[in-house]
Write an enzyme that holds these catalytic residues in place. Structure first.
Site, mmCIF file in Angstrom:
data_model
loop_
_atom_site.group_PDB
_atom_site.id
_atom_site.type_symbol
_atom_site.label_atom_id
_atom_site.label_comp_id
_atom_site.label_asym_id
_atom_site.label_seq_id
_atom_site.Cartn_x
_atom_site.Cartn_y
_atom_site.Cartn_z
ATOM 1 N N LYS A 87 0.819 -1.247 0.089
ATOM 2 C CA LYS A 87 -0.180 -0.045 -0.057
ATOM 3 C C LYS A 87 1.009 1.372 0.109
ATOM 4 C CE LYS A 87 -0.884 0.406 5.140
ATOM 5 N NZ LYS A 87 -0.022 1.154 5.397
ATOM 6 N N ASP A 88 2.318 0.840 0.663
ATOM 7 C CA ASP A 88 3.156 2.126 0.464
ATOM 8 C C ASP A 88 4.515 2.501 -0.635
ATOM 9 O OD1 ASP A 88 2.386 3.040 3.344
ATOM 10 O OD2 ASP A 88 4.244 1.513 4.085
ATOM 11 N N THR A 131 -5.425 9.806 12.978
ATOM 12 C CA THR A 131 -5.472 8.903 11.329
ATOM 13 C C THR A 131 -4.422 10.025 11.158
ATOM 14 O OG1 THR A 131 -5.280 8.021 9.299
ATOM 15 C CG2 THR A 131 -7.647 9.199 10.311
ATOM 16 N N ARG A 135 -8.001 8.483 3.396
ATOM 17 C CA ARG A 135 -9.197 7.770 3.007
ATOM 18 C C ARG A 135 -9.577 6.848 3.969
ATOM 19 N NH1 ARG A 135 -9.006 2.751 3.939
ATOM 20 N NH2 ARG A 135 -6.674 2.348 4.565
ATOM 21 N N ARG A 136 -8.627 7.250 5.411
ATOM 22 C CA ARG A 136 -9.106 6.380 6.962
ATOM 23 C C ARG A 136 -10.449 7.695 6.975
ATOM 24 N NH1 ARG A 136 -4.440 3.966 8.628
ATOM 25 N NH2 ARG A 136 -4.320 1.514 8.238
ATOM 26 N N ARG A 153 1.404 10.656 13.243
ATOM 27 C CA ARG A 153 2.244 9.513 12.515
ATOM 28 C C ARG A 153 3.331 9.453 13.396
ATOM 29 N NH1 ARG A 153 5.785 12.238 9.022
ATOM 30 N NH2 ARG A 153 6.620 10.138 8.691
ATOM 31 N N THR A 158 3.754 3.879 18.992
ATOM 32 C CA THR A 158 4.121 5.539 19.420
ATOM 33 C C THR A 158 2.457 5.726 19.150
ATOM 34 O OG1 THR A 158 5.603 5.567 18.639
ATOM 35 C CG2 THR A 158 3.703 7.852 18.737
ATOM 36 N N ARG A 159 1.263 5.261 18.090
ATOM 37 C CA ARG A 159 0.130 5.799 17.867
ATOM 38 C C ARG A 159 -0.637 5.765 19.064
ATOM 39 N NH1 ARG A 159 -1.333 6.026 11.869
ATOM 40 N NH2 ARG A 159 0.926 6.260 10.994
ATOM 41 N N CYS A 247 -0.226 7.475 -3.670
ATOM 42 C CA CYS A 247 -0.730 6.044 -2.467
ATOM 43 C C CYS A 247 -1.107 6.499 -1.357
ATOM 44 C CB CYS A 247 -0.325 5.305 -2.109
ATOM 45 S SG CYS A 247 1.982 5.605 -2.065
#
Length: 331
Positions: A87-88, A131, A135-136, A153, A158-159, A247
């Site tokens: 996806k990246d 986020t 897209r999300r 990020r 971390t998130r 992307c």
């Protein structure tokens, strides 16, 4: 660039970013290559610009910033092949490089990780959801416009830490990524594709190498290629390419085989969730590498029908996610 493993004579050199997610994914591919071909593989750790900058991904032009350093190492011979989250990977071909394999896809869905076991439906109005993905945000806002979407990020830990600390009420991460780093326990709601379509290629890993070596000494990489996944992600990524979207654009796409047919669904939505173009199309395909063109044609046809309904205008001006982002890679 440094080596995770002590260099072994005759071992292939696999280029990977340094994050826990990246090295875990790369080790999975390395182990699969060795198991299926007998070729030993050592990891070479590479730092990309995307790993060190504090800028938001949307300001950097998308997640391709995490790919360039690995590609440079491939082209100059520093590594033999590299592993990326598909996806990246930008959809535009890279001169001198080829996609040698696409691994069998893991669960492509997104997952909500919220405080107190909350789900997307039970989060209170005004809850802060972290986020960095337009897209999300776009698809979540279509379901819950009353939530506050905050750009963040950082790696998965971390998130998730931002939820534990109370900085945000929830974050959204790729389900497959949570599995790979052993944090599926943090997921409180798994978002099915009929609610939130994943990013094109989400859940699959891409193995990239120099084109002049793919049919020669690196031909063994085909041992980890999964035909059904490659066909599905080819259709998905063609939608992205036809929409001329990066992307990190607000484009979701998911293809899967159902009773001898490949069904492709895609969605483009504005960041506030008020505008959305969603469509689906199927094609009769065999699970055969010879049908790659047919898979791409399916993606192209679906994208053009969406463009006719205004999807290109949403991609050109999706809106913005407010706030500031911290360091780290997308997940």
């Amino acid at each position: 660039m440094s080596t995770e493993d002590a260099r072994r004579p005759g071992a292939a050199r696999l280029g990977t970013r340094r994050s826990t997610m990246a090295t875990t994914q790369s080790r999975l591919v390395a182990d699969a290559v060795t198991e299926r071909t007998g070729v030993p593989v050592d990891l070479e750790l590479i730092t990309s610009f995307g790993d060190t900058t504090r800028a938001q991904l949307t300001q950097l032009g998308g997640t391709g910033v995490f790919v360039s350093a690995l590609r440079d190492a491939l082209l100059d011979g520093g590594v033999d092949f590299a592993v990326h989250s598909l996806k990246d990977l930008p959809t535009a071909p890279a001169e001198g490089l080829v996609l040698a394999a696409v691994t069998e896809r893991d669960d492509p869905r997104d997952a909500l990780c919220a405080r107190d076991g909350l789900t997307l439906d039970t989060l209170p109005a005004g809850a802060r959801v972290g986020t960095g993905s337009p897209r999300r945000v776009a698809q979540l806002a279509a379901h819950r416009p009353d939530l506050s979407y905050v750009p963040i990020r950082g790696n998965a830990e971390t998130r998730l830490g931002k939820v534990s600390s109370g900085e945000v009420d929830a974050v959204v991460l790729a389900y497959a990524g949570l599995v790979r780093v052993g944090r599926l326990d943090a997921a409180t709601d798994v978002l099915a594709p009929d609610r939130v379509l994943p990013a094109p290629g989400q859940g699959a890993l891409a193995v990239e190498c120099r084109a002049d070596r793919a049919g020669d000494d690196l031909a063994y990489l085909s041992a980890v290629d999964h035909t059904a996944t490659r066909l599905a992600v080819t259709a998905e990524r063609t939608v992205l390419a036809e929409l001329e979207a990066g992307c990190h654009a607000p484009v979701g796409a998911f293809a899967r085989f159902e009773q001898g047919r490949l069904r492709l669904e895609a969605a483009v939505a504005s960041t506030d969730g008020t505008q959305q173009v969603r469509a689906a199309r199927t094609a009769e395909l065999d699970v055969d590498p010879a049908d790659l063109k047919a898979a791409a044609d399916l993606g192209r046809e679906l994208a053009r029908s969406m463009i006719a309904d205004g999807a290109d205008r949403i991609v050109a001006d999706p809106g913005e996610i407010g706030g500031a982002a911290g360091p780290g890679a997308g997940a």
